[in-house]
Design a protein around this motif. Structure first.
Motif, PDB file in Angstrom:
ATOM      1  N   SER A  54     -10.891 -10.601  -9.063  1.00 32.10           N
ATOM      2  CA  SER A  54      -9.531 -10.173  -9.425  1.00 32.10           C
ATOM      3  C   SER A  54      -8.511 -11.289  -9.133  1.00 32.10           C
ATOM      4  O   SER A  54      -8.868 -12.462  -8.989  1.00 32.10           O
ATOM      5  CB  SER A  54      -9.184  -8.851  -8.728  1.00 32.10           C
ATOM      6  OG  SER A  54      -8.306  -8.093  -9.518  1.00 32.10           O
ATOM      7  N   GLY A  55      -7.226 -10.917  -9.086  1.00 34.53           N
ATOM      8  CA  GLY A  55      -6.185 -11.929  -8.893  1.00 34.53           C
ATOM      9  C   GLY A  55      -6.224 -12.534  -7.497  1.00 34.53           C
ATOM     10  O   GLY A  55      -5.961 -13.730  -7.311  1.00 34.53           O
ATOM     11  N   THR A  56      -6.575 -11.726  -6.509  1.00 27.95           N
ATOM     12  CA  THR A  56      -6.638 -12.243  -5.134  1.00 27.95           C
ATOM     13  C   THR A  56      -7.691 -13.341  -5.030  1.00 27.95           C
ATOM     14  O   THR A  56      -7.453 -14.398  -4.430  1.00 27.95           O
ATOM     15  CB  THR A  56      -6.978 -11.104  -4.145  1.00 27.95           C
ATOM     16  OG1 THR A  56      -6.009 -10.071  -4.318  1.00 27.95           O
ATOM     17  CG2 THR A  56      -6.964 -11.579  -2.711  1.00 27.95           C
TER      18      THR A  56
ATOM     19  N   ASN B  37      -6.363 -16.461  -6.616  1.00 28.68           N
ATOM     20  CA  ASN B  37      -5.419 -17.134  -5.712  1.00 28.68           C
ATOM     21  C   ASN B  37      -6.172 -17.870  -4.613  1.00 28.68           C
ATOM     22  O   ASN B  37      -5.844 -18.998  -4.251  1.00 28.68           O
ATOM     23  CB  ASN B  37      -4.472 -16.111  -5.071  1.00 28.68           C
ATOM     24  CG  ASN B  37      -3.248 -15.843  -5.923  1.00 28.68           C
ATOM     25  OD1 ASN B  37      -2.276 -16.598  -5.885  1.00 28.68           O
ATOM     26  ND2 ASN B  37      -3.290 -14.781  -6.710  1.00 28.68           N
TER      27      ASN B  37
ATOM     28  N   TRP C 295       4.790 -11.636  -2.870  1.00 33.90           N
ATOM     29  CA  TRP C 295       3.670 -10.689  -2.709  1.00 33.90           C
ATOM     30  C   TRP C 295       3.135 -10.829  -1.288  1.00 33.90           C
ATOM     31  O   TRP C 295       2.985 -11.947  -0.783  1.00 33.90           O
ATOM     32  CB  TRP C 295       2.593 -11.039  -3.742  1.00 33.90           C
ATOM     33  CG  TRP C 295       1.314 -10.267  -3.630  1.00 33.90           C
ATOM     34  CD1 TRP C 295       1.163  -8.914  -3.470  1.00 33.90           C
ATOM     35  CD2 TRP C 295      -0.009 -10.812  -3.700  1.00 33.90           C
ATOM     36  NE1 TRP C 295      -0.169  -8.585  -3.435  1.00 33.90           N
ATOM     37  CE2 TRP C 295      -0.914  -9.734  -3.577  1.00 33.90           C
ATOM     38  CE3 TRP C 295      -0.529 -12.098  -3.860  1.00 33.90           C
ATOM     39  CZ2 TRP C 295      -2.289  -9.898  -3.601  1.00 33.90           C
ATOM     40  CZ3 TRP C 295      -1.903 -12.268  -3.892  1.00 33.90           C
ATOM     41  CH2 TRP C 295      -2.771 -11.178  -3.765  1.00 33.90           C
TER      42      TRP C 295
ATOM     43  N   HIS D  53       5.590 -16.678 -10.000  1.00 34.22           N
ATOM     44  CA  HIS D  53       5.075 -15.408 -10.523  1.00 34.22           C
ATOM     45  C   HIS D  53       5.324 -15.424 -12.036  1.00 34.22           C
ATOM     46  O   HIS D  53       6.474 -15.538 -12.477  1.00 34.22           O
ATOM     47  CB  HIS D  53       5.813 -14.224  -9.902  1.00 34.22           C
ATOM     48  CG  HIS D  53       5.648 -14.110  -8.404  1.00 34.22           C
ATOM     49  ND1 HIS D  53       5.407 -12.902  -7.777  1.00 34.22           N
ATOM     50  CD2 HIS D  53       5.677 -15.046  -7.418  1.00 34.22           C
ATOM     51  CE1 HIS D  53       5.302 -13.105  -6.462  1.00 34.22           C
ATOM     52  NE2 HIS D  53       5.477 -14.396  -6.233  1.00 34.22           N
TER      53      HIS D  53
ATOM     54  N   ASN E 255       6.864  -9.973  -7.872  1.00 32.80           N
ATOM     55  CA  ASN E 255       6.570  -9.007  -6.809  1.00 32.80           C
ATOM     56  C   ASN E 255       7.048  -9.612  -5.491  1.00 32.80           C
ATOM     57  O   ASN E 255       6.535 -10.660  -5.097  1.00 32.80           O
ATOM     58  CB  ASN E 255       5.052  -8.758  -6.768  1.00 32.80           C
ATOM     59  CG  ASN E 255       4.637  -7.791  -5.674  1.00 32.80           C
ATOM     60  OD1 ASN E 255       5.473  -7.255  -4.957  1.00 32.80           O
ATOM     61  ND2 ASN E 255       3.334  -7.570  -5.549  1.00 32.80           N
TER      62      ASN E 255
ATOM     63  N   ASP F  15       0.888 -17.242 -10.723  1.00 30.46           N
ATOM     64  CA  ASP F  15       0.196 -16.018 -10.381  1.00 30.46           C
ATOM     65  C   ASP F  15       0.546 -15.001 -11.464  1.00 30.46           C
ATOM     66  O   ASP F  15       1.696 -14.571 -11.570  1.00 30.46           O
ATOM     67  CB  ASP F  15       0.659 -15.542  -8.993  1.00 30.46           C
ATOM     68  CG  ASP F  15      -0.187 -14.400  -8.488  1.00 30.46           C
ATOM     69  OD1 ASP F  15      -1.046 -13.910  -9.250  1.00 30.46           O
ATOM     70  OD2 ASP F  15       0.006 -13.983  -7.333  1.00 30.46           O
TER      71      ASP F  15
ATOM     72  N   ALA G 250      -0.233 -11.506 -12.598  1.00 30.74           N
ATOM     73  CA  ALA G 250      -0.873 -10.228 -12.272  1.00 30.74           C
ATOM     74  C   ALA G 250      -0.377  -9.095 -13.170  1.00 30.74           C
ATOM     75  O   ALA G 250      -0.856  -7.969 -13.052  1.00 30.74           O
ATOM     76  CB  ALA G 250      -0.627  -9.879 -10.806  1.00 30.74           C
ATOM     77  N   TYR G 251       0.592  -9.385 -14.057  1.00 30.57           N
ATOM     78  CA  TYR G 251       1.225  -8.279 -14.790  1.00 30.57           C
ATOM     79  C   TYR G 251       1.418  -8.568 -16.277  1.00 30.57           C
ATOM     80  O   TYR G 251       2.326  -8.022 -16.890  1.00 30.57           O
ATOM     81  CB  TYR G 251       2.584  -7.942 -14.142  1.00 30.57           C
ATOM     82  CG  TYR G 251       2.435  -7.500 -12.708  1.00 30.57           C
ATOM     83  CD1 TYR G 251       2.117  -6.186 -12.399  1.00 30.57           C
ATOM     84  CD2 TYR G 251       2.538  -8.417 -11.660  1.00 30.57           C
ATOM     85  CE1 TYR G 251       1.929  -5.787 -11.084  1.00 30.57           C
ATOM     86  CE2 TYR G 251       2.349  -8.033 -10.347  1.00 30.57           C
ATOM     87  CZ  TYR G 251       2.044  -6.715 -10.066  1.00 30.57           C
ATOM     88  OH  TYR G 251       1.846  -6.328  -8.767  1.00 30.57           O
TER      89      TYR G 251
ATOM     90  N   SER H 118      -5.028 -11.783 -13.144  1.00 31.77           N
ATOM     91  CA  SER H 118      -5.609 -10.507 -12.713  1.00 31.77           C
ATOM     92  C   SER H 118      -5.669  -9.537 -13.878  1.00 31.77           C
ATOM     93  O   SER H 118      -4.758  -9.485 -14.706  1.00 31.77           O
ATOM     94  CB  SER H 118      -4.735  -9.897 -11.607  1.00 31.77           C
ATOM     95  OG  SER H 118      -5.122  -8.560 -11.371  1.00 31.77           O
TER      96      SER H 118
ATOM     97  N   ALA I 275      -6.266  -6.300 -13.010  1.00 29.68           N
ATOM     98  CA  ALA I 275      -6.197  -5.023 -12.283  1.00 29.68           C
ATOM     99  C   ALA I 275      -5.156  -4.100 -12.910  1.00 29.68           C
ATOM    100  O   ALA I 275      -5.439  -2.939 -13.213  1.00 29.68           O
ATOM    101  CB  ALA I 275      -5.867  -5.282 -10.816  1.00 29.68           C
ATOM    102  N   LYS I 276      -3.950  -4.617 -13.093  1.00 39.42           N
ATOM    103  CA  LYS I 276      -2.846  -3.734 -13.518  1.00 39.42           C
ATOM    104  C   LYS I 276      -2.862  -3.511 -15.029  1.00 39.42           C
ATOM    105  O   LYS I 276      -2.663  -2.410 -15.496  1.00 39.42           O
ATOM    106  CB  LYS I 276      -1.483  -4.327 -13.143  1.00 39.42           C
ATOM    107  CG  LYS I 276      -1.443  -5.076 -11.847  1.00 39.42           C
ATOM    108  CD  LYS I 276      -1.316  -4.203 -10.643  1.00 39.42           C
ATOM    109  CE  LYS I 276      -1.548  -5.027  -9.405  1.00 39.42           C
ATOM    110  NZ  LYS I 276      -1.166  -4.413  -8.176  1.00 39.42           N
TER     111      LYS I 276
ATOM    112  N   ARG J 123     -12.280  -5.340  -9.823  1.00 32.76           N
ATOM    113  CA  ARG J 123     -12.048  -6.714  -9.360  1.00 32.76           C
ATOM    114  C   ARG J 123     -12.363  -7.743 -10.461  1.00 32.76           C
ATOM    115  O   ARG J 123     -13.256  -8.580 -10.339  1.00 32.76           O
ATOM    116  CB  ARG J 123     -12.858  -7.018  -8.084  1.00 32.76           C
ATOM    117  CG  ARG J 123     -12.804  -5.962  -6.993  1.00 32.76           C
ATOM    118  CD  ARG J 123     -11.414  -5.552  -6.613  1.00 32.76           C
ATOM    119  NE  ARG J 123     -10.658  -6.551  -5.855  1.00 32.76           N
ATOM    120  CZ  ARG J 123      -9.368  -6.761  -6.040  1.00 32.76           C
ATOM    121  NH1 ARG J 123      -8.680  -6.087  -6.944  1.00 32.76           N
ATOM    122  NH2 ARG J 123      -8.739  -7.654  -5.305  1.00 32.76           N
TER     123      ARG J 123
END
Ligand SMILES: Cc1ncc(COP(=O)(O)O)c(C=O)c1O
Length: 418
Positions: free
Chosen positions: A104-106, A109, A132, A183, A188, A216, A218-219, A263, A265-266, A274
């Motif tokens: 996933s994004g984590t 990173n 974040w 971001h 975030n 990053d 994530a969205y 990511s 995830a969202k 993940r």
């Protein structure tokens, strides 16, 4: 004296996960969770995207799918689709990029921090203030040799982006090869993003100072419902910094590279699966093989190879025109519900003539808003009203629905009077 494991001091609980656990344990009938960064439908329930349901059905009916290990870099067809999504098809085909599937994004990173800490060895990594909750920890663990610096990001009194503070700090303090985390959209925790003009100024600064942009993302698609609009900043940076380098024109005048932690995830609702990707973009194609070999070495040591199921779902959706259209509609369903909740919450709060100006709820974008409530007010919300938000006053709009918006608004106004 030999070290004993019993002497390890206890670390504080992770705030985001601790709040989720405390919320679960709370039996109050009106409890509300505004802390978790996960989408909830109008009944505060998790939502499986219709495109994801359909992809799972297709995968389920594909009887010859096996469960063999993926290569170290992950599922190639997923990586191609992921790169097209973030860079746009045309740029993805020509960029000097190395892509890896990540946890996933984590995970993206983390791989990025570890790789850059070891190989680029920047003096500093600049991280937005605020950011974040995991960025600092990821860099502490992944790249302990790199000094973490904060750049101003948010004007706390006016509830807007502090663009001048951000630019002037980077201009004065960042050095060649320093990494700057940006971001890509839906910042975030603030929900305040630079305008396109501001992104253009930032890209010029990065080019001039040869800074390493670490996006990053994530969205993408979750902020506006439009994946192209939400990918604009990343694409603009790639074009400005390295567009002409694909033809090997003058790579030595470019920054050392840029990267994207992506990511799914969202924007796919695949939180627990993940699914993510890390894309490193370099000025010269000839640099890619060495960098890729180091990234593969890192991944081999940490996870050997990434998980298959979620990547198959994303790849199935992105590679089929009908499923992709369905997914884009899913994105609009999620983002428009969030936008609607922003308006409803603002209206409900401002019904109280003493509430002040809550226009920030509508000017900010994506899942989060920075309420500006103090830590004491946040604690009162939790203890008296059973409403859970992060101590810094960040709320996730996905926890708001038509049934609880009045309750939340009245509670916000009540604690603001304290
Ligand atoms: C800015 C930002 N980056 C990365 C992530 C990573 O999320 P995940 O590891 O679930 O993909 C999040 C999740 O909340 C985020 O908000």
């Amino acid at each position: 004296m030999p070290i004993t494991l019993g002497d390890i001091p206890q670390q504080p609980r992770d705030e985001a996960f601790a709040l989720t656990a405390d919320f679960k344990a709370d039996n109050h009938p009106n409890k509300v969770s505004l802390s978790a960064g996960v989408y909830r439908d109008g009944d505060s329930k998790p939502w499986v995207l219709s495109s994801v349901r359909e992809a799972k059905r297709i995968l389920h009916e594909t009887t010859d799918l096996d469960h063999e290990y993926l290569p170290i870099q992950g599922l190639d067809s997923f990586l191609d689709a992921a790169k097209d999504l973030i860079l746009g098809k045309e740029a993805a085909a020509t960029a000097n990029a190395v892509s890896l599937q990540t946890i996933s994004g984590t995970g993206a990173n983390h791989v990025g921090a570890a790789f850059l800490g070891q190989k680029l060895q920047p003096k500093n990594v600049f991280i937005s203030d605020p950011t974040w909750s995991n960025h600092h920890l990821v860099w502490t663990v992944g790249a302990p040799n790199v000094t973490q610096r904060k750049y101003p990001y948010y004007d706390f009194s006016n509830h807007t982006l502090d663009f001048d503070g951000m630019m002037s700090t980077l201009e004065a303090e960042a050095e060649e090869n320093d990494v700057v985390i940006l971001h890509a959209c839906s910042h975030n925790p603030t929900g305040a993003d630079p305008s396109r003009e501001q992104w253009q100024s930032l890209a010029r600064l990065f080019k001039q100072k040869k800074l390493f942009a670490f996006f990053d993302s994530a969205y993408q698609g979750f902020a506006t419902g439009d994946v192209e609009a939400d990918g604009w900043a990343v694409r603009h940076f790639q074009q400005t910094l390295f567009g002409e380098c694909s033809a090997e024109e003058n790579p030595s005048s470019a920054p050392p590279g840029m990267c994207i932690a992506q990511s799914f995830a969202k924007n796919f609702g695949l939180y627990g699966e993940r699914v993510g990707a890390f894309h490193l973009i370099l000025p010269r194609q000839t640099q890619a093989d060495g960098a890729k070999s180091e990234l593969l070495r890192l991944v081999r040591a940490e996870i050997s190879n990434p998980p298959l199921f979620g990547a198959r779902i994303v790849q199935t959706v992105l590679s089929d025109a009908k499923l992709r259209a369905m997914w884009e509609n899913d994105l609009r369903v999620m983002s428009s519900r969030i936008t609607k909740m922003r308006s409803l919450l603002r209206q409900a709060i401002e019904e109280d003539p003493n509430s002040g100006d809550w226009s920030r709820l509508e000017s900010q974008i994506g899942m989060f808003t920075f309420t500006g409530l103090s830590e004491n007010q946040v604690l009162r919300l939790r203890e008296v009203h059973h409403i859970y938000l992060m101590n810094n006053g960040r709320i996730s709009l996905s926890g708001v629905n038509e049934g609880n918006v009045k309750y939340i608004a009245e509670a916000f106004n009540e604690v603001s009077r304290q």
